[in-house]
Enzyme design. Structure first.
Site, PDB file in Angstrom:
ATOM      1  N   ARG A 244      -5.405  40.150 -25.211  1.00  0.00           N
ATOM      2  CA  ARG A 244      -5.309  41.401 -25.956  1.00  0.00           C
ATOM      3  C   ARG A 244      -4.171  41.262 -26.960  1.00  0.00           C
ATOM      4  O   ARG A 244      -3.180  40.560 -26.689  1.00  0.00           O
ATOM      5  CB  ARG A 244      -5.005  42.571 -25.010  1.00  0.00           C
ATOM      6  CG  ARG A 244      -6.188  43.034 -24.168  1.00  0.00           C
ATOM      7  CD  ARG A 244      -7.266  43.715 -25.005  1.00  0.00           C
ATOM      8  NE  ARG A 244      -8.341  44.264 -24.193  1.00  0.00           N
ATOM      9  CZ  ARG A 244      -9.518  43.683 -23.965  1.00  0.00           C
ATOM     10  NH1 ARG A 244      -9.791  42.490 -24.477  1.00  0.00           N
ATOM     11  NH2 ARG A 244     -10.433  44.291 -23.227  1.00  0.00           N
ATOM     12  N   HIS A 292     -12.460  39.601 -32.888  1.00  0.00           N
ATOM     13  CA  HIS A 292     -12.757  39.887 -31.473  1.00  0.00           C
ATOM     14  C   HIS A 292     -14.201  39.460 -31.106  1.00  0.00           C
ATOM     15  O   HIS A 292     -15.010  40.296 -30.700  1.00  0.00           O
ATOM     16  CB  HIS A 292     -12.523  41.375 -31.158  1.00  0.00           C
ATOM     17  CG  HIS A 292     -12.295  41.636 -29.692  1.00  0.00           C
ATOM     18  ND1 HIS A 292     -11.440  42.593 -29.222  1.00  0.00           N
ATOM     19  CD2 HIS A 292     -12.821  41.050 -28.584  1.00  0.00           C
ATOM     20  CE1 HIS A 292     -11.447  42.602 -27.897  1.00  0.00           C
ATOM     21  NE2 HIS A 292     -12.283  41.659 -27.492  1.00  0.00           N
TER      22      HIS A 292
END
Ligand code: GLV
Length: 329
Positions: A244, A292
């Site tokens: 993350r 992502h």
């Protein structure tokens, strides 16, 4: 346990994805022999509907807080992804419900492939050759023996473990770090707390040529990759982040890249997504930004895994992937 009769399940996802997920879950529940009444709720709707039919089970991806205001009888919540940080950040997430994250579900091989591609791209100098080509410069670069290239994998869960083994199979020297002791053949596994660089964590980082972070985002892991920890890597190291964005202190990463202490960064996740257009990562010559995409939730394995776990829950059997709220993942 759900009691007798059909269990009512609410799926909270983006409207555009609804049809395929609903159809996938219908198929998976039928083939697991579980009777389910499946409802859909649009994740983009931020307003709670007080009259919403009450479900016992929710299947969610980045739901609005309103979902938990309107659903007051949830016993079991499935997250349609591996990371539950977006959910645990919601103050009204019912802490007495069982929260279950996806385990692997096709993501481990995809992440292994992404990380291997990133490692090889920099190991074989493709990033520097691309620059040299722009300058029409013919200059072969030295190539280290892979056994002398130590890659560290930070986070050794199902996904981190698969990444570590994939890198080992390619011939790299692989070190891994986890909170608790792990054993993986051919991997130098270390464990301990992340807060102090004096102990096992600092020793894990020392001299790594490549660091891959696949940690979950929790109170303990936020900002863990900062000037102090990254300075322990080998000069010119390559940082790969598929965990993350919150693990990185971006200003520190950029500073270390500017000074050459970090030689390259391959970043797939960011504190703010989409990454704002004026962010320095976009234009930094030694940063590769991907949006992502290192692994996306794959429909078939995800619906099959959730159907299996729902059937196990109905039988009162133990479930894998249950989130420990104190730990944060
Ligand atoms: C994706 O980032 C996930 O957590 O599954």
């Amino acid at each position: 346990m759900s009691g007798l009769g059909a269990v009512r399940v609410v799926l909270c996802a983006r409207e555009s994805a609804a049809q395929q997920w609903l159809a996938g879950f219908e198929r998976a529940f039928t083939s697991s022999g579980i009777a389910v009444e499946l409802l859909f709720r649009d994740a983009s709707d931020q307003d709670a509907r007080p009259d919403a039919p009450q479900a016992n089970v929710a299947i969610v991806w980045k739901p609005p807080a309103a979902l938990f205001d309107e659903q007051r009888q949830l016993k079991l919540i499935f997250n349609l992804g591996a990371g539950v940080d977006a959910l645990t950040a919601l103050p009204n997430l019912p802490r007495d419900a069982t929260l279950v994250r996806l385990e692997d579900a096709g993501m481990a091989p995809a992440l292994g492939e992404y990380v291997l591609t990133a490692v090889l791209r920099v190991y074989r100098g493709f990033d520097r050759y691309a620059q040299q080509q722009r300058d029409a410069r013919w200059a072969p670069l030295p190539l280290a023996d892979k056994r002398d290239v130590t890659v560290g994998v930070l986070g050794l869960g199902v996904i981190g473990g698969a990444i570590a083994l994939r890198l080992r199979d390619q011939g790299f020297a692989v070190r891994g770090f986890a909170r608790t002791p792990k054993t993986l053949p051919g991997i130098d596994c270390r464990h301990g707390m992340l807060q102090s660089l004096d102990g096992a964590f600092g020793a894990f980082l020392d001299g790594l040529q490549v660091l891959v972070s696949v940690l979950p985002l929790t109170d303990e892991t936020v900002g863990v990759l900062n000037a102090g920890s990254l300075a322990r890597l080998a000069p010119g190291a390559h940082l790969i982040n598929v965990g993350r964005g919150g693990h990185l202190v971006d200003a520190d990463v950029l500073h270390l890249l500017d000074r050459g202490q970090l030689g390259a960064a391959t970043l797939d996740v960011f504190g703010m997504e989409p990454l704002p257009a004026d962010h320095r990562y976009w234009r930094h010559p030694r940063v590769l930004v991907t949006p992502h995409v290192s692994a996306v939730t794959e429909l078939e394995p995800a619906v099959a895994q959730i159907a299996d776990k729902l059937a196990a829950w109905q039988r009162g059997a133990p479930l894998g992937g249950v989130v420990d709220f104190a730990r944060g993942y």
